[in-house]
Write an enzyme that holds these catalytic residues in place. Structure first.
Site, PDB file in Angstrom:
ATOM      1  N   SER A 119       0.800  -1.156   0.103  1.00 34.72           N
ATOM      2  CA  SER A 119       0.130   0.200   0.081  1.00 34.72           C
ATOM      3  C   SER A 119       0.871   1.357  -0.177  1.00 34.72           C
ATOM      4  O   SER A 119       1.711   1.525  -0.878  1.00 34.72           O
ATOM      5  CB  SER A 119      -0.964  -0.131   1.215  1.00 34.72           C
ATOM      6  OG  SER A 119      -1.845   1.043   1.164  1.00 34.72           O
ATOM      7  N   ASP A 171     -10.092  -4.635  -4.301  1.00 31.50           N
ATOM      8  CA  ASP A 171      -9.428  -3.946  -3.283  1.00 31.50           C
ATOM      9  C   ASP A 171     -10.165  -2.598  -2.925  1.00 31.50           C
ATOM     10  O   ASP A 171     -10.547  -1.663  -4.012  1.00 31.50           O
ATOM     11  CB  ASP A 171      -8.076  -3.557  -3.704  1.00 31.50           C
ATOM     12  CG  ASP A 171      -7.190  -2.892  -2.484  1.00 31.50           C
ATOM     13  OD1 ASP A 171      -7.717  -2.187  -1.729  1.00 31.50           O
ATOM     14  OD2 ASP A 171      -5.844  -3.213  -2.475  1.00 31.50           O
ATOM     15  N   HIS A 202      -7.918  -5.638   0.118  1.00 30.72           N
ATOM     16  CA  HIS A 202      -6.611  -4.912   0.589  1.00 30.72           C
ATOM     17  C   HIS A 202      -5.841  -5.576   1.655  1.00 30.72           C
ATOM     18  O   HIS A 202      -5.876  -5.480   2.840  1.00 30.72           O
ATOM     19  CB  HIS A 202      -6.925  -3.456   1.237  1.00 30.72           C
ATOM     20  CG  HIS A 202      -5.599  -2.432   1.011  1.00 30.72           C
ATOM     21  ND1 HIS A 202      -5.251  -2.120  -0.146  1.00 30.72           N
ATOM     22  CD2 HIS A 202      -5.070  -1.755   2.020  1.00 30.72           C
ATOM     23  CE1 HIS A 202      -4.021  -1.355   0.022  1.00 30.72           C
ATOM     24  NE2 HIS A 202      -4.206  -1.245   1.508  1.00 30.72           N
TER      25      HIS A 202
END
Length: 221
Positions: A119, A171, A202
């Site tokens: 991320s 996600d 995610h």
């Protein structure tokens, strides 16, 4: 700057590390977030890998109402392209490069160091790896985006850095379109990049971990 000394996980067998994987966590987490991944990675028993898991400093994050939390940089807007504080990202990338330097001073060749990030940490990993002045073993970009693709100057040493990009197909935090866009920008820069998607949100998933192990083994063996 990196908040505190990173979490370091040494090889499980009684041999000094011969390769290193540095993993950067996501927004609001810390280096401990990826500690559970290390023992379940399918790596060869004869590959002595040290894992370095840094902690981002705490800073106000605009999209979270200015509340302070561990963050590699401020995110100003959650639009499709992610408006960020690029200066803070570059400072964080330089701190990560300093960690690479530390490993090299300890005897690890740069070509036996993989940089990974999840991320927000993945955006830093993209920049840190591709601007590092010595050749690295690989870049692993997980559920992330290539925030500085249009502004960074890729180093000559890493123009052919093997880049593996993974993303979840549903996600809700970083849309899969951003992950694919990052991969396409990496390809446009001439990188030998590969893109995989997984049926996940995610996060990481077992199928992905099963793929990461052999990829790391290939890059570090």
């Amino acid at each position: 700057m990196v908040a505190t000394s990173p979490l370091i996980i040494e090889p499980s067998h009684d041999r000094p590390a011969e390769a290193v994987v540095i993993i950067l966590h996501g927004l609001g987490a810390d280096g401990h977030d990826f500690a559970p991944l290390v023992p379940v990675l399918p790596l060869p028993s004869d590959l002595a890998v040290r894992f370095v898991l840094p902690h981002a400093p705490s800073r106000p994050v605009t999209i979270n109402g200015g509340v302070s939390m561990p963050a590699w940089y401020d995110i100003l807007d959650m639009n499709l392209g992610r408006r960020i504080d690029e200066t803070q990202l570059i400072v964080s990338a330089k701190e990560v490069q300093a960690l690479i330097d530390d490993q090299r001073r300890g005897g690890i060749d740069s070509q036996r160091i993989v940089l990974a990030g999840f991320s927000q940490g993945g955006a830093v990993a993209y920049h840190a790896a591709l601007t590092y002045p010595e050749p690295l073993a690989g870049l692993l970009a997980l559920s992330t985006y290539f925030a500085t693709a249009d502004s960074l100057e890729i180093s000559e040493a890493n123009r052919q850095l093997v880049t593996e990009v993974h993303h979840g197909t549903f996600d809700p935090v970083v849309p899969e379109s951003l992950g694919r866009q990052g991969y396409e920008k990496a390809k446009a820069l001439g990188l030998p990049a590969h893109y995989r998607t997984y049926d996940m949100a995610h996060a990481l998933c077992p199928a992905q971990i099963a793929d990461i192990g052999p990829w790391l083994s290939q890059r570090l063996s």
